[in-house]
Structure formats: C-alpha cells, structure tokens
Design an enzyme around this catalytic site. Sequence first.
Site, short mmCIF file in Angstrom:
data_model
loop_
_atom_site.label_atom_id
_atom_site.label_comp_id
_atom_site.label_asym_id
_atom_site.label_seq_id
_atom_site.Cartn_x
_atom_site.Cartn_y
_atom_site.Cartn_z
N ASP A 37 0.66 -1.15 0.05
CA ASP A 37 0.09 -0.11 -0.11
C ASP A 37 0.84 1.27 0.09
OD1 ASP A 37 0.99 -0.23 2.41
OD2 ASP A 37 -0.94 -0.29 3.60
N HIS A 242 24.84 0.60 -17.82
CA HIS A 242 23.87 1.06 -17.01
C HIS A 242 24.01 0.31 -15.47
CE1 HIS A 242 21.36 2.24 -20.80
NE2 HIS A 242 22.23 2.99 -20.60
N ASP A 259 27.60 8.95 -13.62
CA ASP A 259 26.66 9.35 -14.45
C ASP A 259 25.50 9.90 -13.60
OD1 ASP A 259 24.86 9.88 -16.45
OD2 ASP A 259 25.37 8.22 -17.78
N ASP A 270 22.15 15.59 -17.30
CA ASP A 270 22.81 14.39 -17.85
C ASP A 270 24.08 14.53 -17.81
OD1 ASP A 270 23.12 11.72 -18.26
OD2 ASP A 270 22.25 11.61 -20.23
N HIS A 353 22.25 12.17 -27.00
CA HIS A 353 20.79 12.14 -27.22
C HIS A 353 20.03 13.61 -26.99
CE1 HIS A 353 20.51 11.75 -23.01
NE2 HIS A 353 21.57 10.90 -23.17
N HIS A 360 16.14 10.66 -22.06
CA HIS A 360 16.39 10.36 -23.51
C HIS A 360 15.00 11.00 -23.90
CE1 HIS A 360 18.90 6.79 -22.21
NE2 HIS A 360 19.82 7.99 -22.14
N GLU A 383 28.49 12.52 -25.05
CA GLU A 383 29.00 11.67 -24.18
C GLU A 383 29.93 10.40 -24.62
OE1 GLU A 383 25.77 9.37 -22.24
OE2 GLU A 383 24.46 10.55 -23.25
N TYR A 387 35.57 1.92 -22.86
CA TYR A 387 35.25 0.89 -21.99
C TYR A 387 36.19 -0.58 -22.21
CZ TYR A 387 31.48 4.26 -21.89
OH TYR A 387 30.80 5.20 -21.89
N ARG A 404 33.78 7.97 -19.41
CA ARG A 404 33.09 8.61 -20.17
C ARG A 404 32.96 9.96 -19.46
NH1 ARG A 404 28.99 5.32 -19.91
NH2 ARG A 404 27.52 6.26 -18.12
N GLU A 406 30.40 13.34 -20.19
CA GLU A 406 29.20 13.82 -20.58
C GLU A 406 28.80 15.35 -20.44
OE1 GLU A 406 25.92 11.12 -19.37
OE2 GLU A 406 24.53 12.08 -21.21
N1 GLY Z 1 22.37 8.78 -18.02
C1 GLY Z 1 21.72 8.05 -19.27
C2 GLY Z 1 22.49 8.51 -20.71
O1 GLY Z 1 23.64 9.13 -20.42
O2 GLY Z 1 22.10 8.41 -21.59
MN MN Z 2 23.13 10.82 -21.66
MN MN Z 3 24.34 10.05 -18.88
#
Ligand code: GLY
Ligand code: MN
Ligand code: MN
Length: 438
Positions: A37, A242, A259, A270, A353, A360, A383, A387, A404, A406
């Site tokens: 609940d 991810h 991230d 992001d 993106h 996204h 980004e 890896y 990465r 970004e």
């Molecule tokens: N954090 C998701 C991406 O970088 O697309």
């Molecule tokens: Mn992103």
């Molecule tokens: Mn990201």
Amino acid sequence: MISALEFIARQDRLLAQCEPNSVCIIPAASVVTRSRDTDYLFRQDSNFWYLTGFEEPSAWLILSNHPRYGERYRAMVVAAKDKSAEIWSGKRLGAEAALSRFSLDEAFELQELEDALLESLQGHQSVYFALGQNRDNDALFKEAMSTLQDAPKESLAPVSVHDFRPILHEMRLFKSACEVAVMKAAGEISSRAHKRAMQYASPGCFEYQLEAEIHHEFAMAGARSPAYSTIVGSGENACILHYTQNAAEIKDGDLILIDAGAEYQGYAADITRTFPANGKFSQPQRDIYSVVLKAQQSVLAMLGPGVTLSEAMLHSAEVITEGLVNLGILQGSLAENLEQETWRDYYMHGLGHYLGLDVHDVGNYKIEGEDRRLKPSMVITVEPGIYISEDSDVPEQYKGIGVRIEDDVVITATGIEILTADVPKEIEEIEALMASSR
Ligand code: GLY
Ligand code: MN
Ligand code: MN
C-alpha cells in the site's frame, strides 16, 4: 519557472497543428504502487506537464478547435476536493480553482470523467489521443468512443483517431528561452553534485555513499529526484554501461565513473564524469581519459546548426580510434580500423541524445529517412566513452578501465552553449579540486 502564458501558448500551438474540428485528449500520469500500500513518488507525465505544468495525478486535459467553441476550448478533469483524502494525501486544487489557474472554459471532477469524455468527443471530426500508453486510459477512451459510435446518431463520434505525440514531440524538441533557463539550473545543480562527490571520494568509501552525496546536493537545491537512476561505477563497474547497483567498496587505484543528473522543475540534466578515487590519475588512466576528453572537446568544437548527430558520432569515433591505435590497444593502421569500425568494441553506445523533460528526450532523429540537422534551441548530450573490460585482449595496464565524459549543450545560432560547464573535466582541474578537499 515556466509561465502560465507559455503553457497556454503550447496548447494553442498543438491545436493549431491539429485538423479542423478536432479534440485532443491528454491524460496525466497515475500514481504507481511500489509495494503493497505504498506508492512511488509521483512523476507527472511529460507531455501532460509540458502542456499544463499541473502536478496532480489522474487529471485529463481536453482541447478542441471546433467552431462551436470559437475554435479554442480548454477543459480539465481533476480530482475533486475531498477533506478526508486531502488529510491523508495532500491538498488538491479542485475543479473550481483549476478553472482560473489554467484559464479553462470548463473544469470537471474526476467522477464526471466518463460524461466529460462523451461530451467533448461528440461532434468532432477527429480525435487526438495517445493509444498504448496506459491500459486504463485506453479503456476509458475506447468505451467513450464506442458509446458514441453505437448511439442512434452515430455520426456524433469522431471518424478519425490520430496520435498527438508526433506534433507535441516536435514542439518539445525545440526549447524556449524559459526552458533553456530551467535546464541551465538543472545543469548547475548537477554540476555542484558532481563536484561534491569528487571532493568526498576516497578509497574505502562505497559507491552508494557517493550516490548519497550526489542526491543530497540535488535535494538541497529543490530537485528531489534524479532524472534517471544514478550510476556510480568504480573500477571495472565503470565498464557496465547501465550499472546502478552502486554497492561496491571503492579501491585505491580505481577510477570512478559517475553518471548523474538532477530533475529540476521537470527537466533533466545528464552529466558523466570519471575521476581517480585517490585523487591522482595513473599513467594508463591518463592515457585513456585523454583520448575520451579529446574526442569530446573535438565534437564540442564542431557542433552547431547544420551538423548531424551522425557526423558528430563518426568524428568522435575517429578521434577514439586514432587514440586507441596510438596506445597499441587497436592493431593495424588507422584507416583499416576505421574501415572495420573496431572502435565499436570499446565505444559501444551513441555519442548523445536529445535532452529535456525526459532524459532520452522525444523528437525524431531522422526526417524522411535522412539524418536530421541540428538547429538552434535543441538540447543534446555529448558523451563519448571508452570501456575496456578485464577480459579484453589489450595491454595489461589498460584492462578494467572505463571512462565517459558527458555534458549537456544547447544549440545556438552560431554554435553551442554548454549547460554543464561548471564541473571540471581537465585532468589538472579534477586533481586540483580533489586535492583541495584532502
Ligand atoms: N544517463 C543516461 C545517458 O547518459 O544516456
Ligand atoms: Mn546521456
Ligand atoms: Mn548520462
């Protein structure tokens, strides 16, 4: 803060692009159960939010351009004022107050929904509704349609059903000045959070503790939720694209990839940064990091109106391939590697993106099969990453490194503006910031 006038202008722009004699029906999100609940923290549907800025669940927006309404009609169906429910779950606006707050022609209470749907559908040529988003809403919509279709005067039902999303998503792709300002604020909050995590990090702390530092900074700025699940990957976890378990103890010598972006007034930031747990990049980490940074800086320098994301992606892949060849991670000539797209083994995702109410974000990447050219007021991420998992066939010192970088940028008339420039990414800047907190 997006003004009431801007929300109304968006509704008008949507209606202006619908066929004549149309009604648009746009439901809000519903509350979702988390366990037994208790519910997840409510998140408004992005399209509904874009058109209304209304934060309550289970509401419906109805817009019509039928001549019987003078070609502009707005109505909402909202949860009724209810003393007992409000004591438990919080204040509701109610239909009467909704009327003035949203400049509506009519406001209905949720228990009148079925009648409101029948009334607003009947007599229109077309209806715009997003089928397939929510079973309960689909059922209510279909029920109202078949009631009208089965009625003695069957011509009362709309004869064509369209999806409003292609129109609305094209609108959402281009951000207004107010939206850019809100996204800049989201970027600034998120930048502060990344700096906080860099300053807190040290060998022996846990990934979830860095996540907590990040979320603390978000929440203290009024951004209670991240825009997506925060990724804190140390060591080889940085190679899991991810990764959200965020459970490991961080070791001396690890790189940490974070991230994370705040959701502020509905809009996402992001950001990814990668930095050494002990405050100093090792030489192999420096080697890989420098390639990713060069790829990112080089893409940022070429972006602007007229460029396509595919062109920018290819450019980043070229810089990364050249770097990997120079480091002996890729064998053979640069030309051979580019030809065989060997970079895909180490750079497995896209360059970026669209970014907006959704991380996204919506909007087409192609128009009639052709890559779309960037235009002013689009917001995108940039980004690139490399890896190298432990089981890769590469020189030993590069195994287990994931990097990465970004940032979020808005396309301007002449180039770009970076919305997330406050968080360091040059090696010397990162090391200096980390040293300052030790
Ligand atoms: N954090 C998701 C991406 O970088 O697309
Ligand atoms: Mn992103
Ligand atoms: Mn990201």
